[in-house]
Scaffold this active site. Sequence first.
Site, short mmCIF file in Angstrom:
data_model
loop_
_atom_site.label_atom_id
_atom_site.label_comp_id
_atom_site.label_asym_id
_atom_site.label_seq_id
_atom_site.Cartn_x
_atom_site.Cartn_y
_atom_site.Cartn_z
N THR A 146 0.85 -1.18 0.09
CA THR A 146 -0.23 -0.03 -0.07
C THR A 146 1.09 1.20 0.03
O THR A 146 1.73 1.27 0.50
CB THR A 146 -1.10 -0.02 1.30
OG1 THR A 146 0.00 -0.15 2.61
CG2 THR A 146 -1.82 -1.05 1.11
N ASP A 407 -6.49 -3.18 13.02
CA ASP A 407 -5.62 -4.36 12.84
C ASP A 407 -5.82 -5.13 14.32
O ASP A 407 -5.85 -6.32 14.19
CB ASP A 407 -4.36 -3.81 12.41
CG ASP A 407 -3.76 -2.61 13.17
OD1 ASP A 407 -4.39 -2.23 13.97
OD2 ASP A 407 -2.64 -2.48 12.77
#
Length: 814
Positions: A146, A407
């Site tokens: 990313t 996360d």
Amino acid sequence: MDNYNNSSSYNYTNNGFPSPYSGDGFNQKPEGDFVGGWVGIAAPGTMIANPLQRAAYMPNHDSGGYENARQRLLRRRTVKKIALTNGNLVLDIPVPRSICKAAQGEEFRTMRYSAATCDPNDWTADRFTLRPFLMKREIELAICMTCYNEDEALLYRTLGSVIRNIAYLQTRTRSKVWGANSWKKVVVFIVGDGRKKANERMLKMLSCYGIFQEGAMKDHVLDKEVTGHIFELTTQVIVDPQGGIKVSDCPIQLVFCLKEKNQKKINSHRWFFNAFCQQLQPNVTILLDVGTMPTDRSLYHLWKAFDKNKKVAGACGEIAVDVGSLGWRLYNPLVAAQNFEYKMSNILDKPLESVFGFIGVLPGAFSAYRWQALKGRPLEAYFKGEQLHNGQLEGGSFINNLYLAEDRILCFELVVKSREPWILKYVKSAKATTDVPDGVAELIAQRRRWLNGSLFASMFALIHFARIWTSGQSFLRKCALQLQVIYNLVQLAFTWTSLANWYLASYFLMQSATSDPNHDPFAGQGKAVLDIVLNVYIALVVVVVVASLGSRPQGFRAMYLGCIILFAGLFALVLYCVGWTLYVQLNQVGLFDSSGWTTSHIIHLLVSSSNIRSIVISVVATYVLYVLSSLWMLDPWHMLTSFVQYMFLTPFFITVLSIYSLANLHDVSWGTKGSDAASSDLGSASGGKDKTKEGKQVVEVKVPTSSADADELWQHAQADLAQKIVEQKQHRSKSVKQTDNQQNFRTQFLLFWLGSNAALIIVFTSNFWLQFTKDDLHLSTNPYLAVLFWSTAALAAVRALGSLMYLVFRIFGH
């Protein structure tokens, strides 16, 4: 396309790649000697010469060469009628002839562009496809990189290391999975977060790879907005930040997804998981941030953890600070302190959590997940954060701050997943380096999101601990996880009271050193020094609170630097008082006499003196265990290079970072602003009334058809990368005003935290408490200090035991 496939129009070198001196008028061989040779493709492993040397022979090359070539290519695009593929615009565009062989297949010679007009969740339903899916390749490993606006150097760090890792998989000839042609089992995705936010030089580097051609992009297809530009190419070259080209030992299947809008990293992960992985069904997925550089075998070691244990749902390796050549970045105390933090986390915390089977967070910059384990509730809970941040869901301030660390939510959901006994694992042999903030303002801004997210995620896990008993874990694993919950609860209590604990520890230690006028470390002025230290500390706390309320740290750099210096000075005084107290008491019991250093004398001293016993036990359990655990993990060098900096910055971390984080609970942003406006600067694929004999819709679209134009743009992009640039500071946009309820939540939470810490300080420094401990309990030392020291020792011992158990399990292959 026909002209591109006509290999007779240009010559080939001995290694099968196109000769740079083909007869197209642009690549004519210059007169005289060409120093350094041609900069195009060469034999595998060969490094190409500096493109600046070649640039001198390029016609009309100047600083605007790339832009001029780009404009010419856009003007020369041919209007063609293209039949839609499954109702979608898919183009096959020739790549520059300099980076492919004529004998190679179509996936090497053409770049495939798909104009996605759907949400990632609808990728498969809207019949979009990827090349590996069409080729029916079984994908073992899907890698997602990313990026936002990272430059070409950071892309090179990550992509270059990924390519080396894939090449290593080719060498695993005895493996049942890897070996020859292993590259066909790996797909590398680069997901860019916003077309207009992407770094221009990074796009030029991707152009040199052949994976990006601006002329192919469209912003609308049949009045549908394009949400993502998907480029696919199998390539064998590596491009360095200066535009040099090197031939890799193995090909890689490369996919570049350039999102039209800037919608944050979690949306990039949704493209990867819900669109691409949903279609390719890989066995293992790996997440990387552009800028993180895994070592050459790290991805294999991460994958191996899943192959050895079918219960592993997620794994992470060691993320180390990039300290530079010969450790020159460690001269910055902030970098050194973070290096120590990262190291001790990987030596003590991650191994302990791995033994339990539940790692609190697998860092998004370098982690891996089993695709089968992610399906269902874990991914649904993970992507809930995107809906919250986009305003699609109402969650309140607690939930919004919780999903700053989605996360952590993902890790929790994996371990407590119903009817499935998944565990999370730390893989010490998998390593990657990353850059860390080297300025105080950048560090504070980064830790704001980290600390707030982890605090609320810890609360969430503790509140929902009962889900452990409804999960698919075995009974013994559930008991182990319950012990971890208790350990995390104690850790949370110490985190919550860290501000008061540091103040009280400093107060009692300095008070003990200055209580005896005959042995005053400040020549009779100990009481005055103690008052000054306490008042300065309180004043600094007030200043930090005021500065943190609604002000960016970038505007108070000098003030925060001053706080670092003053807190370090206060800590130095505390250490001096501790050393003085130990010296006085050891001298009083005769330890410095010739017969004092006997075993029986030392044991008697520790038993009889509660002051010395508490201090020594706490110091040994903390700092000595740091050394021992670093030694048995065979990684001790941070103790020499970074320990002192970390120790003196600890008060700053405890005070400033905590206060700033909680003073900005109302800010639940990621520090980037979304680009939500539809664009219309790329041109569109219009029409749609005509149809082919097969009934496919036909649209009119401008596409680049000349390989010579692509070559020219490629060469200019390569030459531009070789030009050094002067880094310009980016101007941050103004913060969006927060709602009243978020600000109220922030204020109330901050007051409650400050109030509870202040209450501890008031109670345990009051004359009533001090008199009570002396007269009623007949204690020579404050019991709060003893509890604090012994608790610190116990927590350190648990971490060290977990680290040792992890090492034992690792040796025996568990």
